[in-house]
Write an enzyme that holds these catalytic residues in place. Structure first.
Site, PDB file in Angstrom:
ATOM      1  N   SER A 118      62.190   0.058  42.128  1.00 42.72           N
ATOM      2  CA  SER A 118      62.807  -0.934  41.130  1.00 42.72           C
ATOM      3  C   SER A 118      63.951  -1.349  41.529  1.00 42.72           C
ATOM      4  O   SER A 118      64.484  -2.396  41.218  1.00 42.72           O
ATOM      5  CB  SER A 118      62.764  -0.353  39.628  1.00 42.72           C
ATOM      6  N   HIS A 141      55.554  -2.863  42.392  1.00 43.99           N
ATOM      7  CA  HIS A 141      56.223  -2.320  41.611  1.00 43.99           C
ATOM      8  C   HIS A 141      55.251  -2.240  40.028  1.00 43.99           C
ATOM      9  O   HIS A 141      55.153  -3.363  39.524  1.00 43.99           O
ATOM     10  CB  HIS A 141      57.728  -3.277  41.261  1.00 43.99           C
ATOM     11  N   GLU A 153      54.430  -6.207  40.232  1.00 42.60           N
ATOM     12  CA  GLU A 153      54.922  -7.157  41.261  1.00 42.60           C
ATOM     13  C   GLU A 153      54.897  -6.699  42.470  1.00 42.60           C
ATOM     14  O   GLU A 153      55.114  -5.483  42.842  1.00 42.60           O
ATOM     15  CB  GLU A 153      56.589  -6.932  40.776  1.00 42.60           C
ATOM     16  N   ASN A 192      63.168  -7.302  35.826  1.00 43.70           N
ATOM     17  CA  ASN A 192      64.323  -6.758  35.631  1.00 43.70           C
ATOM     18  C   ASN A 192      65.523  -7.797  35.624  1.00 43.70           C
ATOM     19  O   ASN A 192      66.328  -7.515  34.936  1.00 43.70           O
ATOM     20  CB  ASN A 192      64.655  -5.194  36.565  1.00 43.70           C
TER      21      ASN A 192
END
Ligand code: COA
Length: 662
Positions: A118, A141, A153, A192
């Site tokens: 990540s 991800h 992702e 994120n």
């Protein structure tokens, strides 16, 4: 049996291995010590049992579990013969590079090597493998916990090929996940980065003394509709994780200024739920309990102030080609469970208001990251301000909407949308809904073709409709049930005889009476995530609103029996194969697809559409020669219309016909 390998058996790794095992893969699960693997398998077993209790897996727990092969500290052995490897070891670039170089040495030459990182660069990880393999290295991800979170992702590094992205999307789909593509290897990817902006904004507001923690969380929950406030979410995920990811992103060039309150918590080791205290206090370490956040606390907070930095980030991701508009919003909705994506929210807030708020942030803090993105400035200058001007990140059609007790009815130019709206009951069809549907269909048929040419029926929430409302069956007598059945049958016949095309958009569960409703529509377009079935048999009865008649006509007698006798739910793709739905599209494209198909039909001559519908629907029920007579008669009738003159003369003049329905 297809083979996969998952390296690292921690929270993410064992969850990912579980998904591959459910999807029928033999999975080698690697970790450095026997005891970690043992614990991982116990966790997988626990999770599989939960799925089994809910009837969400088809095989038994042990069969699935036995497909996971623990391998102690031997990446080379694990990747032998695999199609794909997913690495989920600690976030340490050297450790990851070692895994990749070993995997490169031992995996088949065409195997995809994915990382679940990540925070680390995919490109750098890819450089640990031979140049020929680099196109096959990609970011995949997952979100925590992988078995439950619907999003993956997919991240392209510098070397990743489009073919690899396509394949990884297929793997993710087999694991039941939806995907977004991140075209450049930016720190934090989509989710994120957006989350970091909300966390920072929330934290800085408190740090500057403009609001309290409760006020901010309350506004985010009750005004913005987010599932958790920023501080509760940080406590829940672990503030140490927030600090770690934040640091990693910062080091790789994410422009931000860590907020002192978050840093402080990390230094004090008050990590949130796991340590019993973070921004809030919890009954014991590891024991989550909703902190008290009153609804009224957020009254004076302007949520657009909290959300503007996230919108700015989303605008940057879009402008820089890192992700598409749809993927940015989809990622945030699925990855963070927001009711709307940041670009959709921006259109609601107004782009001019977002720019103004960001200028205020920039001025107050002096920080560059709050400088409004050039895309936002350009939109504001061009008057693309969002919903209020009809165009922003998305375009909006003028619609007139009314809300009934069980339905939303929306009139757009040419299209009437009937939206089943009892999401908390999965849009179960209640007597009230039947009554309202009748009324709305009558109302639509009265309307001129200038106003409505096509009807679309779809649902809000997770279901198109999970069937007739079974609570209405309790204590009913055979004769009232007979009447209920007839009423539904007649309602669906009404749809079949409506004088304009009806398209059903199957947005989720389409079961029992829901499927019977859908089968009475002229077309069915389904979201990839929809599931269809006639589950009545499991309740001790049979389909009673046309299922035993329309289903065999659509998919053949014996296939219909299979569905009706087993009560099984089938995924949209299988329904498409059986001919039960016309088309399947990604869930986030359903509305767009419905609108574009409806618009296409709306350009056709309305009376000819009605005659074609009648000739097919009624003609098919009669002996063929009666059907032929009906066809000829209707064919003839159309020659009394202005539209035939328009159609034929436009053809001869080589111009586009404008049909009026006269
Ligand atoms: N009639 C009345 N209520 C229904 C319903 C129906 N046909 N289908 C779902 N609901 C209600 C549930 O009772 C639940 O209410 P609750 O929150 O008060 O408990 C709510 O909708 C959400 O459904 P839930 O079962 O919790 O969701 P899920 O994701 O666990 O399961 C289904 C989804 C569709 C598999 C499951 O709801 C189901 O099997 N429904 C019945 C389908 C059926 O047999 N239809 C034919 C009826 S003729």
């Amino acid at each position: 049996m297809p083979k996969a390998a998952v390296i690292g058996a921690g929270t993410m790794g064992h969850g990912i291995a579980e998904l591959f095992a459910i999807a029928g893969y033999e999975v080698a699960l690697v970790d450095v010590a026997e005891e970690y693997l043992k614990r991982a398998l116990q966790n997988v077993e626990w999770s599989l049992k939960k799925f089994a209790e809910k009837g969400q897996i088809k095989e038994d727990v042990q069969t699935i579990l036995s497909r996971i092969k623990p391998v102690v500290n031997d990446v080379c052995r694990a990747v032998g013969g695999v199609e794909v490897m997913v690495e989920a070891v600690v976030e340490d670039i050297e450790v990851k590079k070692k895994v990749f170089s070993e995997a490169d040495r031992c995996a088949p030459p065409n195997a995809i090597l994915a990382t679940n990182t990540s925070s680390l660069p995919i490109t750098e990880i890819a450089e640990a493998v031979k140049p020929e393999r680099r196109p096959l290295v990609v970011g995949m991800h997952f979100f925590n916990p992988p078995p439950l979170m619907p999003l993956v992702e997919i991240i392209k590094g510098k070397y990743t090929s489009d073919e690899t992205v396509k394949k990884v999307a297929e793997y993710a789909a087999r694991l039941g996940k939806q995907t977004v593509v991140v075209n450049k290897d930016v720190p934090g990817f989509i989710v994120n980065r957006i989350l970091a902006r909300v966390n920072e904004a929330a934290c800085w507001m408190v740090a500057r003394g403009e609001a309290t923690i409760q006020e901010v969380d309350s506004a985010l929950i009750y005004k913005a509709g987010l599932p958790m406030g920023a501080f509760i979410l940080m406590d829940f995920t672990g503030i140490d994780v927030v600090c770690f990811i934040g640091d990693a992103m910062l080091k790789r060039g994410f422009k931000s200024h860590p907020c002192p309150l978050i840093v402080e918590k990390c230094q004090q080791k008050k990590f949130g739920v796991k340590s019993g205290e973070g921004f809030y206090k919890y009954p014991a370490p590891g024991k989550f309990q909703w902190p008290e956040v009153p609804k009224s606390a957020g009254d004076r907070i302007d949520v657009s102030y909290l959300l503007a930095p996230a919108v700015n980030e989303a605008a940057y991701l879009l402008r820089d080609g890192i992700a598409t508009r749809e993927d940015i919003d989809k990622a945030v909705k699925l990855g963070l469970n927001w009711p709307k994506g940041p670009l959709e929210l921006a259109d609601e807030i107004g782009i001019d208001a977002v720019v103004k708020t960001l200028e205020e942030w920039r001025q107050k803090t002096g920080y560059e990251e709050y400088e409004p993105d050039p895309l936002l400035r350009e939109m504001a200058a061009k008057g693309k301000l969002g919903k209020k001007t009809g165009e922003g990140f998305y375009t909006y059609v003028k619609a007139e909407e009314k809300k009934l007790e069980t339905l939303i009815v929306r009139y757009e130019p040419g299209i009437a949308w009937i939206i089943l709206n009892r999401p908390e009951r999965l849009n179960a069809i209640s007597p009230k809904m039947v009554e309202e549907l009748w009324k709305v269909l009558d109302e639509i048929e009265q309307l001129d073709y200038d106003k409505v040419r096509v009807v679309v029926i779809t649902g809000t929430g997770r279901a198109f409709s999970a069937g007739a409302d079974v609570t209405a069956f309790m204590g009913a007598t055979p004769i009232t049930i007979f009447k209920t059945s007839r009423k539904l049958q007649m309602l669906f016949e009404r749809i079949e005889s409506l004088d304009r095309p009806v398209i059903c958009g199957l947005n989720g569960y389409t079961l029992g009476g829901g499927l019977e409703l859908a089968m009475s529509c002229d077309f069915r377009i389904a979201a990839e995530t929809a599931e269809l079935g006639q589950p009545e048999i499991n309740l001790g009865f049979i389909p009673g609103a046309g299922g035993t008649q329309r289903l065999p006509r659509l998919i053949g007698r014996d296939r219909a029996k299979e569905l009706i006798f087993t009560g099984d739910r089938i995924p949209a793709r299988e329904a498409e194969r059986l001919g039960l739905v016309n088309k399947v599209v990604p869930a986030d494209k359903l509305e767009q697809e419905l609108r574009s198909f409806a618009n296409k039909l709306a350009e056709k001559p309305p009376l000819a559409l009605a005659m074609a519908k009648y000739a097919i629907n009624f003609g098919l029920e009669a002996p063929q020669w009666v059907g032929m007579m009906l066809e000829a008669a209707q064919f003839g009738i159309l020659f009394s219309t202005e539209d035939v003159v328009e159609g034929v003369s436009s053809f001869l003049q080589k111009k586009k016909p404008q049909f009026k329905g006269r």
